[in-house]
Scaffold this active site. Structure first.
Site, PDB file in Angstrom:
ATOM      1  N   PRO A  19      10.371  -2.700  -6.355  1.00 38.35           N
ATOM      2  CG  PRO A  19       9.541  -3.327  -4.298  1.00 38.35           C
ATOM      3  CD  PRO A  19       9.176  -1.514  -5.353  1.00 38.35           C
ATOM      4  CG  ASN A  20      11.491  -7.825  -6.150  1.00 42.80           C
ATOM      5  OD1 ASN A  20      12.378  -8.034  -5.454  1.00 42.80           O
ATOM      6  ND2 ASN A  20      10.640  -7.313  -5.292  1.00 42.80           N
ATOM      7  NE  ARG A  27      10.019  -9.510 -10.236  1.00 40.77           N
ATOM      8  CZ  ARG A  27       9.193  -8.469  -9.754  1.00 40.77           C
ATOM      9  NH1 ARG A  27       8.776  -7.094 -10.315  1.00 40.77           N
ATOM     10  NH2 ARG A  27       7.600  -8.637  -8.864  1.00 40.77           N
ATOM     11  CE1 TYR A  32       5.771  -7.881 -13.007  1.00 40.24           C
ATOM     12  CE2 TYR A  32       6.679  -9.432 -12.422  1.00 40.24           C
ATOM     13  CZ  TYR A  32       6.479  -8.404 -12.541  1.00 40.24           C
ATOM     14  OH  TYR A  32       5.133  -9.049 -11.443  1.00 40.24           O
ATOM     15  CG  ASN A  84       6.639  -1.165 -12.398  1.00 39.91           C
ATOM     16  OD1 ASN A  84       5.599  -1.090 -11.751  1.00 39.91           O
ATOM     17  ND2 ASN A  84       6.586  -1.040 -13.490  1.00 39.91           N
ATOM     18  CB  ALA A  87       5.153  -5.318  -4.189  1.00 43.94           C
ATOM     19  CG  HIS A  90      -0.040  -4.415  -5.673  1.00 43.85           C
ATOM     20  ND1 HIS A  90      -1.195  -3.708  -6.298  1.00 43.85           N
ATOM     21  CD2 HIS A  90       1.000  -5.212  -6.221  1.00 43.85           C
ATOM     22  CE1 HIS A  90      -0.483  -4.221  -7.447  1.00 43.85           C
ATOM     23  NE2 HIS A  90       0.720  -4.383  -7.825  1.00 43.85           N
ATOM     24  CG  ASP A  97      -0.956   9.854   2.267  1.00 39.47           C
ATOM     25  OD1 ASP A  97      -1.873   9.745   2.075  1.00 39.47           O
ATOM     26  OD2 ASP A  97      -0.659  10.073   2.664  1.00 39.47           O
ATOM     27  CD  GLU A 108      -1.521   2.226 -11.597  1.00 38.93           C
ATOM     28  OE1 GLU A 108      -1.941   2.636 -11.971  1.00 38.93           O
ATOM     29  OE2 GLU A 108      -0.407   1.467 -10.588  1.00 38.93           O
ATOM     30  CG  HIS A 110       1.586  -1.438 -12.946  1.00 42.38           C
ATOM     31  ND1 HIS A 110       2.206  -1.963 -12.156  1.00 42.38           N
ATOM     32  CD2 HIS A 110       0.346  -0.942 -12.882  1.00 42.38           C
ATOM     33  CE1 HIS A 110       2.024  -1.017 -11.338  1.00 42.38           C
ATOM     34  NE2 HIS A 110       0.493  -0.779 -11.339  1.00 42.38           N
ATOM     35  CB  SER A 112       2.016  -8.402 -15.417  1.00 38.28           C
ATOM     36  OG  SER A 112       1.849  -7.681 -14.228  1.00 38.28           O
ATOM     37  NE  ARG A 117       0.861 -10.868 -12.131  1.00 37.93           N
ATOM     38  CZ  ARG A 117       2.415 -10.744 -11.898  1.00 37.93           C
ATOM     39  NH1 ARG A 117       2.529  -9.251 -12.205  1.00 37.93           N
ATOM     40  NH2 ARG A 117       2.806 -11.410 -10.968  1.00 37.93           N
ATOM     41  NE  ARG A 121       0.930 -10.143  -8.364  1.00 38.68           N
ATOM     42  CZ  ARG A 121       1.640  -9.557  -7.743  1.00 38.68           C
ATOM     43  NH1 ARG A 121       2.964  -8.679  -7.991  1.00 38.68           N
ATOM     44  NH2 ARG A 121       2.823 -10.720  -7.429  1.00 38.68           N
TER      45      ARG A 121
END
Ligand code: DQA
Length: 152
Positions: A19-20, A27, A32, A84, A87, A90, A97, A108, A110, A112, A117, A121
């Site tokens: 998302p986002n 953003r 970012y 990525n 949100a 978290h 799963d 994984e 990211h 940032s 932070r 997070r």
């Protein structure tokens, strides 16, 4: 004369974005960076070509899409998944799963460094299931993850 055999397809690395992340570039650029998701896809495609890989870059704001795409990565015999989860990193036991449910290695990523932070997070349900994590290097995090994907 028989036609020449088609060259074998390059191994595929799925690059899943949550998302986002469709708003990258505008953003919170101070966190970012200024690269858009299309910019990052272009950088990955260039490096993937050099590594003899193909990337399949996707983004969704919906948790279930990430779950479906993780399942699909295994069904399509993908070499690896770079994710990525934004949100959902978290919050999502479902994404955790799904990663646990497949044999495809998952990395994984990211932009940032979530550990530097807000406290909310600091927990990553994705990281608990993934093979490894690369975070904090902006768009370079994705390229470093691709280097890892090429070697595992
Ligand atoms: C992010 C970090 C997450 O905490 C945040 O919710 C994001 C982006 C990153 O790439 O730095 O959406 O995954």
């Amino acid at each position: 004369m028989p036609s020449p055999a088609a060259p074998p397809a390059a191994p595929i690395v799925y690059v899943l974005n949550g998302p986002n992340l469709n708003l990258l570039g505008t953003r919170e650029p101070e966190i970012y960076g200024h690269d858009t998701l299309d910019d990052i896809a272009g950088q990955l495609e260039d490096r993937a070509r050099e590594l003899g890989l193909e990337i399949d870059m996707r983004q969704s704001n919906h948790e279930g899409h990430l779950v479906d795409w993780l399942h699909e990565a295994q069904a399509q015999d993908a070499k690896a998944v770079i994710i990525n989860a934004g949100a959902f990193t978290h919050t999502s036991i479902a994404v955790h799963d799904a990663i646990k449910s497949i044999r495809t290695p998952v990395i994984e990523v990211h932009l940032s460094n979530p550990h530097a932070r807000e406290k909310f997070r600091h927990t990553s349900f994705v990281g608990r299931a993934a093979r490894g994590t690369i975070a904090g290097f902006g768009a370079l995090s994705y390229r470093l993850a691709l280097e890892a994907a090429a070697r595992i």
